[in-house]
Design a protein around this motif. Sequence first.
Motif, PDB file in Angstrom:
ATOM      1  N   LEU A 171     -18.902  -5.239 -17.717  1.00  0.00           N
ATOM      2  CA  LEU A 171     -18.127  -5.772 -16.595  1.00  0.00           C
ATOM      3  C   LEU A 171     -16.691  -6.074 -17.014  1.00  0.00           C
ATOM      4  O   LEU A 171     -15.755  -5.917 -16.215  1.00  0.00           O
ATOM      5  CB  LEU A 171     -18.799  -7.033 -16.048  1.00  0.00           C
ATOM      6  CG  LEU A 171     -20.153  -6.821 -15.359  1.00  0.00           C
ATOM      7  CD1 LEU A 171     -20.722  -8.148 -14.874  1.00  0.00           C
ATOM      8  CD2 LEU A 171     -20.023  -5.845 -14.191  1.00  0.00           C
ATOM      9  N   ALA A 172     -16.508  -6.520 -18.266  1.00  0.00           N
ATOM     10  CA  ALA A 172     -15.150  -6.775 -18.758  1.00  0.00           C
ATOM     11  C   ALA A 172     -14.366  -5.469 -18.848  1.00  0.00           C
ATOM     12  O   ALA A 172     -13.168  -5.418 -18.525  1.00  0.00           O
ATOM     13  CB  ALA A 172     -15.214  -7.453 -20.125  1.00  0.00           C
ATOM     14  N   ILE A 173     -15.035  -4.406 -19.286  1.00  0.00           N
ATOM     15  CA  ILE A 173     -14.385  -3.089 -19.341  1.00  0.00           C
ATOM     16  C   ILE A 173     -14.041  -2.616 -17.935  1.00  0.00           C
ATOM     17  O   ILE A 173     -12.941  -2.102 -17.684  1.00  0.00           O
ATOM     18  CB  ILE A 173     -15.313  -2.072 -20.041  1.00  0.00           C
ATOM     19  CG1 ILE A 173     -15.451  -2.423 -21.520  1.00  0.00           C
ATOM     20  CG2 ILE A 173     -14.778  -0.652 -19.881  1.00  0.00           C
ATOM     21  CD1 ILE A 173     -16.494  -1.601 -22.247  1.00  0.00           C
ATOM     22  N   VAL A 174     -14.971  -2.795 -17.011  1.00  0.00           N
ATOM     23  CA  VAL A 174     -14.734  -2.397 -15.622  1.00  0.00           C
ATOM     24  C   VAL A 174     -13.531  -3.141 -15.046  1.00  0.00           C
ATOM     25  O   VAL A 174     -12.705  -2.555 -14.334  1.00  0.00           O
ATOM     26  CB  VAL A 174     -15.994  -2.660 -14.767  1.00  0.00           C
ATOM     27  CG1 VAL A 174     -15.667  -2.603 -13.281  1.00  0.00           C
ATOM     28  CG2 VAL A 174     -17.083  -1.654 -15.108  1.00  0.00           C
ATOM     29  N   GLU A 175     -13.424  -4.425 -15.371  1.00  0.00           N
ATOM     30  CA  GLU A 175     -12.289  -5.208 -14.874  1.00  0.00           C
ATOM     31  C   GLU A 175     -10.982  -4.666 -15.443  1.00  0.00           C
ATOM     32  O   GLU A 175      -9.962  -4.622 -14.750  1.00  0.00           O
ATOM     33  CB  GLU A 175     -12.469  -6.678 -15.255  1.00  0.00           C
ATOM     34  CG  GLU A 175     -11.649  -7.643 -14.424  1.00  0.00           C
ATOM     35  CD  GLU A 175     -12.008  -7.592 -12.948  1.00  0.00           C
ATOM     36  OE1 GLU A 175     -11.062  -7.601 -12.125  1.00  0.00           O
ATOM     37  OE2 GLU A 175     -13.200  -7.536 -12.612  1.00  0.00           O
ATOM     38  N   LYS A 176     -11.022  -4.230 -16.710  1.00  0.00           N
ATOM     39  CA  LYS A 176      -9.830  -3.628 -17.316  1.00  0.00           C
ATOM     40  C   LYS A 176      -9.466  -2.321 -16.609  1.00  0.00           C
ATOM     41  O   LYS A 176      -8.284  -2.047 -16.345  1.00  0.00           O
ATOM     42  CB  LYS A 176     -10.088  -3.358 -18.801  1.00  0.00           C
ATOM     43  CG  LYS A 176      -9.899  -4.559 -19.708  1.00  0.00           C
ATOM     44  CD  LYS A 176      -8.425  -4.892 -19.827  1.00  0.00           C
ATOM     45  CE  LYS A 176      -8.181  -5.991 -20.831  1.00  0.00           C
ATOM     46  NZ  LYS A 176      -6.745  -6.359 -20.909  1.00  0.00           N
ATOM     47  N   LEU A 177     -10.459  -1.520 -16.325  1.00  0.00           N
ATOM     48  CA  LEU A 177     -10.209  -0.253 -15.631  1.00  0.00           C
ATOM     49  C   LEU A 177      -9.703  -0.505 -14.215  1.00  0.00           C
ATOM     50  O   LEU A 177      -8.833   0.221 -13.714  1.00  0.00           O
ATOM     51  CB  LEU A 177     -11.489   0.587 -15.600  1.00  0.00           C
ATOM     52  CG  LEU A 177     -12.057   1.004 -16.964  1.00  0.00           C
ATOM     53  CD1 LEU A 177     -13.343   1.808 -16.783  1.00  0.00           C
ATOM     54  CD2 LEU A 177     -11.036   1.812 -17.756  1.00  0.00           C
ATOM     55  N   TYR A 178     -10.250  -1.539 -13.591  1.00  0.00           N
ATOM     56  CA  TYR A 178      -9.783  -1.895 -12.244  1.00  0.00           C
ATOM     57  C   TYR A 178      -8.319  -2.325 -12.281  1.00  0.00           C
ATOM     58  O   TYR A 178      -7.533  -1.993 -11.384  1.00  0.00           O
ATOM     59  CB  TYR A 178     -10.657  -3.007 -11.678  1.00  0.00           C
ATOM     60  CG  TYR A 178     -10.131  -3.601 -10.390  1.00  0.00           C
ATOM     61  CD1 TYR A 178     -10.197  -2.897  -9.197  1.00  0.00           C
ATOM     62  CD2 TYR A 178      -9.541  -4.866 -10.378  1.00  0.00           C
ATOM     63  CE1 TYR A 178      -9.701  -3.428  -8.014  1.00  0.00           C
ATOM     64  CE2 TYR A 178      -9.047  -5.412  -9.204  1.00  0.00           C
ATOM     65  CZ  TYR A 178      -9.126  -4.689  -8.029  1.00  0.00           C
ATOM     66  OH  TYR A 178      -8.626  -5.215  -6.865  1.00  0.00           O
ATOM     67  N   GLU A 179      -7.948  -3.050 -13.334  1.00  0.00           N
ATOM     68  CA  GLU A 179      -6.549  -3.470 -13.469  1.00  0.00           C
ATOM     69  C   GLU A 179      -5.627  -2.261 -13.579  1.00  0.00           C
ATOM     70  O   GLU A 179      -4.464  -2.313 -13.148  1.00  0.00           O
ATOM     71  CB  GLU A 179      -6.392  -4.367 -14.699  1.00  0.00           C
ATOM     72  CG  GLU A 179      -7.034  -5.742 -14.540  1.00  0.00           C
ATOM     73  CD  GLU A 179      -7.100  -6.499 -15.852  1.00  0.00           C
ATOM     74  OE1 GLU A 179      -6.452  -6.058 -16.827  1.00  0.00           O
ATOM     75  OE2 GLU A 179      -7.800  -7.528 -15.913  1.00  0.00           O
ATOM     76  N   ASN A 180      -6.136  -1.166 -14.159  1.00  0.00           N
ATOM     77  CA  ASN A 180      -5.323   0.052 -14.243  1.00  0.00           C
ATOM     78  C   ASN A 180      -4.908   0.542 -12.861  1.00  0.00           C
ATOM     79  O   ASN A 180      -3.823   1.105 -12.690  1.00  0.00           O
ATOM     80  CB  ASN A 180      -6.106   1.162 -14.952  1.00  0.00           C
ATOM     81  CG  ASN A 180      -6.264   0.909 -16.442  1.00  0.00           C
ATOM     82  OD1 ASN A 180      -5.611   0.027 -17.008  1.00  0.00           O
ATOM     83  ND2 ASN A 180      -7.129   1.672 -17.084  1.00  0.00           N
ATOM     84  N   THR A 181      -5.784   0.342 -11.876  1.00  0.00           N
ATOM     85  CA  THR A 181      -5.468   0.813 -10.514  1.00  0.00           C
ATOM     86  C   THR A 181      -4.438  -0.081  -9.835  1.00  0.00           C
ATOM     87  O   THR A 181      -3.916   0.290  -8.781  1.00  0.00           O
ATOM     88  CB  THR A 181      -6.738   0.858  -9.648  1.00  0.00           C
ATOM     89  OG1 THR A 181      -7.220  -0.481  -9.415  1.00  0.00           O
ATOM     90  CG2 THR A 181      -7.826   1.671 -10.327  1.00  0.00           C
ATOM     91  N   ARG A 182      -4.151  -1.231 -10.417  1.00  0.00           N
ATOM     92  CA  ARG A 182      -3.206  -2.174  -9.806  1.00  0.00           C
ATOM     93  C   ARG A 182      -1.867  -2.212 -10.533  1.00  0.00           C
ATOM     94  O   ARG A 182      -0.993  -3.003 -10.195  1.00  0.00           O
ATOM     95  CB  ARG A 182      -3.829  -3.573  -9.788  1.00  0.00           C
ATOM     96  CG  ARG A 182      -5.107  -3.653  -8.963  1.00  0.00           C
ATOM     97  CD  ARG A 182      -5.772  -5.012  -9.093  1.00  0.00           C
ATOM     98  NE  ARG A 182      -4.918  -6.089  -8.620  1.00  0.00           N
ATOM     99  CZ  ARG A 182      -4.770  -6.433  -7.343  1.00  0.00           C
ATOM    100  NH1 ARG A 182      -5.425  -5.755  -6.402  1.00  0.00           N
ATOM    101  NH2 ARG A 182      -3.985  -7.424  -6.988  1.00  0.00           N
ATOM    102  N   VAL A 183      -1.736  -1.361 -11.549  1.00  0.00           N
ATOM    103  CA  VAL A 183      -0.477  -1.327 -12.294  1.00  0.00           C
ATOM    104  C   VAL A 183       0.654  -0.797 -11.421  1.00  0.00           C
ATOM    105  O   VAL A 183       1.768  -1.316 -11.432  1.00  0.00           O
ATOM    106  CB  VAL A 183      -0.631  -0.460 -13.566  1.00  0.00           C
ATOM    107  CG1 VAL A 183       0.724  -0.223 -14.221  1.00  0.00           C
ATOM    108  CG2 VAL A 183      -1.578  -1.140 -14.545  1.00  0.00           C
TER     109      VAL A 183
END
Length: 524
Positions: free
Chosen positions: A346-358
Amino acid sequence: MVDGFTPASGLAAPALAPAVQIYTLLNDILSPEAQLKLLKFFQRLRMICAETDELVRTSNEGAQKDFLTSYQRMKSLILNIRNEILTDIQILNQNVLPSCIDLPNISSCIYSVNLCNRLSTFLVVRPPPSLSPLVAELIIATADFQQDLSLWNISPIKGEVDAKELFDAHIFLWILDKHRHLLGQCKLDKAKWSGVRTEYGTTHFVDYMHTELKGMLDEFEVIISRWPIYSSPLENVIADVEKAIIEALDRHYDDVLSPLKDNLTNKTLGLKYVQKLSRQSISTYSVPNELGILLNSMKRTLDVLWPHIESQLMSRSSCIRDGYATGEHLNDVSALLRTKLRTYRLAIVEKLYENTRVCNKTKLKNIIQRSKAEKSVVQSRMKPLEVLLREMIDHLHTVVDPTVFVELCREFWDRLGQDVLHILEDKKEEYKGLRVAVSNLDDIFASEMQRLRRNSLKERDLSPPGSMEEVHSMLKDVNVQAPLGVKMWELGLSIDKDFAEYPKYKLEAQIMKMIVNTIREGDT
């Protein structure tokens, strides 16, 4: 008479029957004195034990030098005494002795008590340092001797051979030594680390440690197969070592886990966390290979290595009513490992999700807000996000195990679905644009997983995750609730909007305005 010791043959000597007849003629066989005197002729205890006398002398200076020979000789002593008792049973069955003399019960009492004392002293003088094959053979011989006495209906007496009691203290010491040894193997300076992946994409350390655990269970099989009560301390050892393995993995891969720490402690994006992200330099996160090795190792432990250890330990207890190893400690460790693995995912998923908000052009909400509900516009604005998502999914496939890959993809898919749910909470958003965006997201994840994993996927792997299912359900409800079949929300019309440009729906709009105004007046 024959000088020296010869092994028991199991048959009465030809001269025995006439010798006993002569003895009964010369003595009152019913008197205890005559019976005792007769029995002495059958006792060969001194001759049998003569070869092991030196092994039980506490003053023997060479006690530890001939370990191999001494344990072999003690095992031979047990087998010889067993054969002596078995021969006595054969003699009794041949009706050579008077019926008043129960030779097997009388002789076995003497043999068993003497053997018990001799074994007890021997184990003190020459304590077994570990559960070696020689020691295991002595345990088996002792336990089998005890079992044979019971099978032969020999009456139990105080002080006879009790294999478990004789070896109990030593067994607990062996378990304690094994516990210390395995925990020591989990220390970073002693662990069997390797920079090369195994064929499963895992670290060698995990496979090595579980091989050690399996070896311990194989070694103690001779113990727990006879006395399942020892499966309980072994369960505690396995649970402690497994926890140490998990801690060792965390310490070894701390560098690749550090970037996830903010996400591990911030499961929801609060205001302070969002501000912290906004101050960080704009860069996208890519899952490193080492983190993939960690996830693969944890997954292999859960799905393959751990179940083998668990089934091997519990196989004996499952056959016994109220088995000693309950599996409770094993379940706790399994739950800990499963929770930790899911937390990392889930922590990795949150990091990947943050990529979409850059970038604004990959933010889902911006894409929908600026698309004016036009399908072609939504699809066009979805392109940058689609490219980014496909790149991240492709990279995941190169660093993690196939099962971990599917789990991460579905959790990432679910995380974006949560974003869509937040958008749905805003009544001003365009539902038509949302439908197009949701359809595109479903297609991106399903098509990429199918392309990369092909026939290995199951039907449930390609179905939308929980949050996306909820999105589909909400959009369906909105569609059903449109008045008189006129899908006002699908057209992107709000209550307060000027409907002059939509004369076809002017009447419906006026009715809806009246209803809303009535509700508002009631609230005030």
